[in-house]
Design a protein around this motif. Structure first.
Motif, mmCIF file in Angstrom:
data_model
loop_
_atom_site.group_PDB
_atom_site.id
_atom_site.type_symbol
_atom_site.label_atom_id
_atom_site.label_comp_id
_atom_site.label_asym_id
_atom_site.label_seq_id
_atom_site.Cartn_x
_atom_site.Cartn_y
_atom_site.Cartn_z
ATOM 1 N N SER A 204 -2.513 -43.609 5.726
ATOM 2 C CA SER A 204 -1.259 -42.923 6.067
ATOM 3 C C SER A 204 -0.411 -43.783 6.997
ATOM 4 C CB SER A 204 -1.568 -41.581 6.723
ATOM 5 O OG SER A 204 -0.407 -40.986 7.239
ATOM 6 N N TRP A 205 -1.056 -44.389 8.003
ATOM 7 C CA TRP A 205 -0.327 -45.240 8.949
ATOM 8 C C TRP A 205 0.211 -46.503 8.264
ATOM 9 C CZ3 TRP A 205 -1.925 -50.220 10.480
ATOM 10 C CH2 TRP A 205 -1.149 -50.793 11.490
ATOM 11 N N LYS A 206 -0.581 -47.094 7.384
ATOM 12 C CA LYS A 206 -0.204 -48.327 6.725
ATOM 13 C C LYS A 206 0.981 -48.123 5.775
ATOM 14 C CE LYS A 206 -2.158 -52.171 4.045
ATOM 15 N NZ LYS A 206 -3.355 -52.700 3.370
ATOM 16 N N THR A 207 0.987 -46.984 5.085
ATOM 17 C CA THR A 207 2.044 -46.716 4.097
ATOM 18 C C THR A 207 3.182 -45.890 4.683
ATOM 19 O OG1 THR A 207 0.892 -44.726 3.327
ATOM 20 C CG2 THR A 207 0.391 -46.822 2.210
ATOM 21 N N ASN A 208 3.049 -45.524 5.992
ATOM 22 C CA ASN A 208 4.069 -44.709 6.649
ATOM 23 C C ASN A 208 4.309 -43.398 5.890
ATOM 24 O OD1 ASN A 208 5.864 -44.183 8.754
ATOM 25 N ND2 ASN A 208 7.617 -45.014 7.597
ATOM 26 N N ALA A 209 3.203 -42.813 5.409
ATOM 27 C CA ALA A 209 3.282 -41.566 4.652
ATOM 28 C C ALA A 209 2.609 -40.440 5.439
ATOM 29 C CB ALA A 209 2.596 -41.740 3.285
ATOM 30 N N LYS A 210 2.868 -39.221 5.013
ATOM 31 C CA LYS A 210 2.254 -38.060 5.659
ATOM 32 C C LYS A 210 0.748 -38.056 5.402
ATOM 33 C CE LYS A 210 2.594 -33.001 5.943
ATOM 34 N NZ LYS A 210 2.806 -33.004 7.399
#
Length: 215
Positions: A204-210
């Motif tokens: 989630s952090w790497k892809t800037n996703a929820k």
């Protein structure tokens, strides 16, 4: 005391502050497991029976009071606060946590360092803390989506235990008679329970996703 234990304590404190921020800022406990919070309250009450009998340091005493007080405050808010309690999802948070309590107490009676009242409850608290996060992880998997503050809370809670593992490794090599093997084993079990969450948190952090957990 060493740097790893201090950072672990501070990380644990941050996790509590994040949870309190979520509850008081949003007036909601959505996504938070009351069962896990009750287990943590029981963990601290059982572990710190020596609070008024054995003085180690001001830092140690203050941290004990903070952990006991904050855990009881969170449980009170989720159970009795007229606004916060409305957001508690009993249907998702239905893990039978009393089984964890009974199992950990039985294990403490069988595996402990000394057969004394205080040591039995200390061992019980260590075993129970290792699995106290299970109801929270189950709730998050059932709900799927994880809001930002809840995700941060669980992350810091897992990171605290990871730093404590480093603390035990450091103590093993620097102390002549290190004997807290119950803590080491339970800490490894507890950290392993976070592995799946850490993986999806990193994605989630790497892809800037929820943050989303598989059901």
């Amino acid at each position: 005391m060493n740097i790893f234990r201090f950072v672990g304590d501070m990380t644990h404190l941050i996790s509590i502050l994040v949870l309190l921020l979520k509850i008081y800022a949003t007036k909601s406990c959505s996504g938070i497991s009351l069962k896990t919070q009750e287990l943590y309250a029981l963990v601290f009450l059982a572990r710190y029976l020596d609070l008024f009998t054995d003085f180690i340091s001001v830092y140690n005493t203050v941290m004990k009071l903070v952990f006991i007080g904050s855990s009881l405050a969170i449980v009170w808010c989720m159970r009795f606060h007229r606004v916060v309690r409305r957001s508690y999802d009993r249907q998702l948070d239905n893990f039978r946590h009393y089984l964890l309590v009974g199992g950990c107490f039985l294990l403490a009676l069988l595996v402990h360092e000394k057969f004394t009242f205080q040591e039995i409850f200390w061992a019980f608290s260590i075993y129970l803390e290792a699995v106290a996060i299970v109801p929270q992880l189950v709730l998050l998997q059932r709900s799927g989506n994880v809001d930002n503050l809840t995700g941060q809370y669980v992350f810091f809670l897992g990171a605290y235990r990871a730093f404590y593992i480093l603390n035990w490794i450091y103590r093993y090599f620097t102390e002549q008679h290190f004997s807290r093997w119950i803590s080491c084993f339970s800490g490894l079990v507890q950290t392993a329970l976070y592995a799946d969450f850490f993986y999806y948190y990193f994605i989630s952090w790497k892809t800037n996703a929820k943050l989303q957990l598989p059901a």
